[in-house]
Design a protein around this motif. Structure first.
Motif, PDB file in Angstrom:
ATOM      1  N   GLU A 123       0.834  -1.216   0.000  1.00 47.52           N
ATOM      2  CA  GLU A 123       0.000   0.000   0.000  1.00 47.52           C
ATOM      3  C   GLU A 123       0.860   1.254   0.000  1.00 47.52           C
ATOM      4  N   GLU A 124       1.926   1.248   0.804  1.00 46.77           N
ATOM      5  CA  GLU A 124       2.813   2.411   0.860  1.00 46.77           C
ATOM      6  C   GLU A 124       3.489   2.650  -0.483  1.00 46.77           C
ATOM      7  N   ASP A 125       3.967   1.576  -1.102  1.00 52.36           N
ATOM      8  CA  ASP A 125       4.660   1.724  -2.386  1.00 52.36           C
ATOM      9  C   ASP A 125       3.710   2.188  -3.486  1.00 52.36           C
ATOM     10  N   VAL A 126       2.493   1.623  -3.505  1.00 49.88           N
ATOM     11  CA  VAL A 126       1.499   2.047  -4.500  1.00 49.88           C
ATOM     12  C   VAL A 126       1.138   3.515  -4.289  1.00 49.88           C
ATOM     13  N   SER A 127       0.920   3.896  -3.029  1.00 51.29           N
ATOM     14  CA  SER A 127       0.548   5.283  -2.730  1.00 51.29           C
ATOM     15  C   SER A 127       1.652   6.260  -3.111  1.00 51.29           C
ATOM     16  N   ARG A 128       2.914   5.841  -2.948  1.00 53.94           N
ATOM     17  CA  ARG A 128       4.046   6.720  -3.236  1.00 53.94           C
ATOM     18  C   ARG A 128       4.342   6.831  -4.731  1.00 53.94           C
ATOM     19  N   ASP A 129       4.250   5.703  -5.450  1.00 57.67           N
ATOM     20  CA  ASP A 129       4.763   5.655  -6.821  1.00 57.67           C
ATOM     21  C   ASP A 129       3.696   5.723  -7.909  1.00 57.67           C
ATOM     22  N   ILE A 130       2.430   5.626  -7.529  1.00 59.04           N
ATOM     23  CA  ILE A 130       1.342   5.639  -8.520  1.00 59.04           C
ATOM     24  C   ILE A 130       0.374   6.749  -8.141  1.00 59.04           C
ATOM     25  N   GLY A 131      -0.223   7.357  -9.133  1.00 57.53           N
ATOM     26  CA  GLY A 131      -1.118   8.468  -8.853  1.00 57.53           C
ATOM     27  C   GLY A 131      -2.494   8.314  -9.468  1.00 57.53           C
ATOM     28  N   GLY A 132      -3.343   9.243  -9.149  1.00 53.17           N
ATOM     29  CA  GLY A 132      -4.646   9.361  -9.789  1.00 53.17           C
ATOM     30  C   GLY A 132      -5.627   8.252  -9.490  1.00 53.17           C
ATOM     31  N   ASP A 133      -6.537   8.072 -10.431  1.00 54.71           N
ATOM     32  CA  ASP A 133      -7.617   7.098 -10.256  1.00 54.71           C
ATOM     33  C   ASP A 133      -7.101   5.659 -10.282  1.00 54.71           C
ATOM     34  N   TYR A 134      -6.021   5.419 -11.011  1.00 53.89           N
ATOM     35  CA  TYR A 134      -5.429   4.073 -11.033  1.00 53.89           C
ATOM     36  C   TYR A 134      -4.978   3.678  -9.632  1.00 53.89           C
ATOM     37  N   LYS A 135      -4.322   4.606  -8.942  1.00 50.90           N
ATOM     38  CA  LYS A 135      -3.919   4.348  -7.560  1.00 50.90           C
ATOM     39  C   LYS A 135      -5.143   4.072  -6.690  1.00 50.90           C
ATOM     40  N   ALA A 136      -6.184   4.879  -6.836  1.00 55.42           N
ATOM     41  CA  ALA A 136      -7.382   4.718  -6.017  1.00 55.42           C
ATOM     42  C   ALA A 136      -8.007   3.334  -6.220  1.00 55.42           C
ATOM     43  N   PHE A 137      -8.012   2.867  -7.465  1.00 60.14           N
ATOM     44  CA  PHE A 137      -8.600   1.546  -7.741  1.00 60.14           C
ATOM     45  C   PHE A 137      -7.761   0.437  -7.137  1.00 60.14           C
ATOM     46  N   LEU A 138      -6.441   0.511  -7.308  1.00 59.95           N
ATOM     47  CA  LEU A 138      -5.579  -0.527  -6.739  1.00 59.95           C
ATOM     48  C   LEU A 138      -5.697  -0.554  -5.213  1.00 59.95           C
ATOM     49  N   LEU A 139      -5.734   0.596  -4.582  1.00 64.72           N
ATOM     50  CA  LEU A 139      -5.858   0.669  -3.133  1.00 64.72           C
ATOM     51  C   LEU A 139      -7.207   0.090  -2.676  1.00 64.72           C
ATOM     52  N   ALA A 140      -8.244   0.296  -3.471  1.00 67.28           N
ATOM     53  CA  ALA A 140      -9.537  -0.301  -3.134  1.00 67.28           C
ATOM     54  C   ALA A 140      -9.447  -1.826  -3.123  1.00 67.28           C
ATOM     55  N   LEU A 141      -8.787  -2.397  -4.123  1.00 69.36           N
ATOM     56  CA  LEU A 141      -8.641  -3.852  -4.169  1.00 69.36           C
ATOM     57  C   LEU A 141      -7.717  -4.353  -3.068  1.00 69.36           C
ATOM     58  N   LEU A 142      -6.779  -3.525  -2.636  1.00 73.16           N
ATOM     59  CA  LEU A 142      -5.876  -3.896  -1.546  1.00 73.16           C
ATOM     60  C   LEU A 142      -6.543  -3.783  -0.181  1.00 73.16           C
ATOM     61  N   GLY A 143      -7.784  -3.295  -0.165  1.00 74.55           N
ATOM     62  CA  GLY A 143      -8.506  -3.154   1.089  1.00 74.55           C
ATOM     63  C   GLY A 143      -8.118  -1.931   1.873  1.00 74.55           C
ATOM     64  N   SER A 144      -7.496  -0.948   1.192  1.00 70.76           N
ATOM     65  CA  SER A 144      -7.017   0.258   1.875  1.00 70.76           C
ATOM     66  C   SER A 144      -7.939   1.443   1.690  1.00 70.76           C
ATOM     67  N   ASP A 145      -9.074   1.212   1.037  1.00 68.80           N
ATOM     68  CA  ASP A 145      -9.992   2.329   0.772  1.00 68.80           C
ATOM     69  C   ASP A 145     -11.383   1.954   1.254  1.00 68.80           C
TER      70      ASP A 145
END
Length: 320
Positions: A298-320
């Protein structure tokens, strides 16, 4: 354990209508689409697709393809497909790419259950009007063709029974096949494509016990980069087959790490692992990722990816 957080109660009709509203007007409301599809399990997503088609006489996947773009489009469209159909699409994309990504074929053949693989092959045949085996054969050559054909054609026994005598016998057979540079392939492929996963793990364990090294560290692999392109490709594929059978969670954690460490981020590999494992064992994969990298996914995705793509990945990771 799964990372996906989905509601127990939902309305497929209401979700379909809200997705349609998000697609109307001058711009697409990606956040609404993510908030819905990023929190629905496979059964719920299927019901949403059916409701959408019934209400609007349109295919939801086609609608999403037209409204979204880039990494977000690919991730959401793959996520919205039924799992078997998704794997069929991933396999076809891998086979038809300018450079074959045999990792995807191996993951589907060696990580999925026998019944799941059979479902993928049915979905592939229905969608593309020819078999997965046919396309694997036409898109590959040499030893890698033999290996991939062996594993995609397999229907493994799913029981937990182990024959230790066979495990020791085949550990030695594999050792003799890969000893030195003059290795052979037929017996290795026979063992890897016909035995159950528990039996193969028993063989791998006996290999380590007898030869004091893991099978993936066997002498032949030390010659990668020195033998030739076709052999190197076969050895790399062989090693992935063994890793997918031996410890798929550890394998996926490494895929994620490599995806995040690649310059520019390997979005295809990143979303493939998250999308295909979010409803299965992604939580354990993330724990292995954390141990290996001293940082959470989650930390790496949040740091290195942006926008709606990040939001979708974080949702699947259970972080949203």
């Amino acid at each position: 354990m799964a990372t996906l957080i989905a509601p127990k109660y939902f309305s497929s009709v209401e979700d379909a209508e809200n997705i349609k509203k998000a697609c109307l007007g001058l711009g697409t409301d990606e956040k609404t689409i993510i908030s819905i599809l990023g929190h629905r399990n496979a059964t719920q997503r299927k019901l949403i697709r059916l409701a959408y088609e019934e209400i609007y006489n349109e295919d939801l996947i086609h609608q999403l393809n037209s409204e979204l773009s880039g990494d977000l489009e690919r991730a959401i469209c793959h996520w919205t497909l039924d799992p078997a159909d998704r794997d069929a699409v991933l396999a076809n994309n891998a086979l038809k790419a300018s450079t074959l990504d045999y990792r995807i074929i191996i993951e589907i053949a060696c990580v999925r259950s026998a019944e799941d693989l059979l479902a993928v092959k049915r979905a592939y045949r229905f969608r593309f009007k020819h078999s997965l085996e046919e396309d694997v054969a036409s898109c590959t050559t040499g030893d890698i063709r033999k290996l991939l054909m062996g594993i995609v054609s397999a229907y493994r026994y799913e029981g937990n029974e182990i024959n230790e005598t066979i495990a020791e016998l085949e550990a030695n057979i594999v050792h003799n096949e890969i000893k030195g540079k003059a290795f052979k392939t037929e017996e290795i492929i026979r063992v890897l494509s016909t035995r159950s996963k528990p039996q193969l793990n028993a063989t791998f364990n006996r290999y380590r016990d007898i030869h004091a090294t893991s099978i993936t560290k066997a002498s032949i692999f030390e010659f990668q980069g020195l033998i030739g392109d076709s052999t190197d490709e076969y050895l790399a594929a062989l090693r992935i087959v063994i890793r997918c059978i031996r410890d798929p969670k550890k394998y996926y954690a490494k895929v994620l790490r490599n995806a995040m460490k690649t310059v520019g981020i390997d979005g295809d590999a990143l979303s493939r692992v998250i999308v295909t494992r979010a409803e299965k064992d992604l939580k354990e994969i993330m724990e292995l990722y954390l141990k290996r990298n001293n940082a959470s996914l989650e930390e790496d995705v949040s740091r290195d990816i942006g926008g709606d793509y990040k939001a979708f990945l974080l949702a699947l990771l259970g972080s949203d």
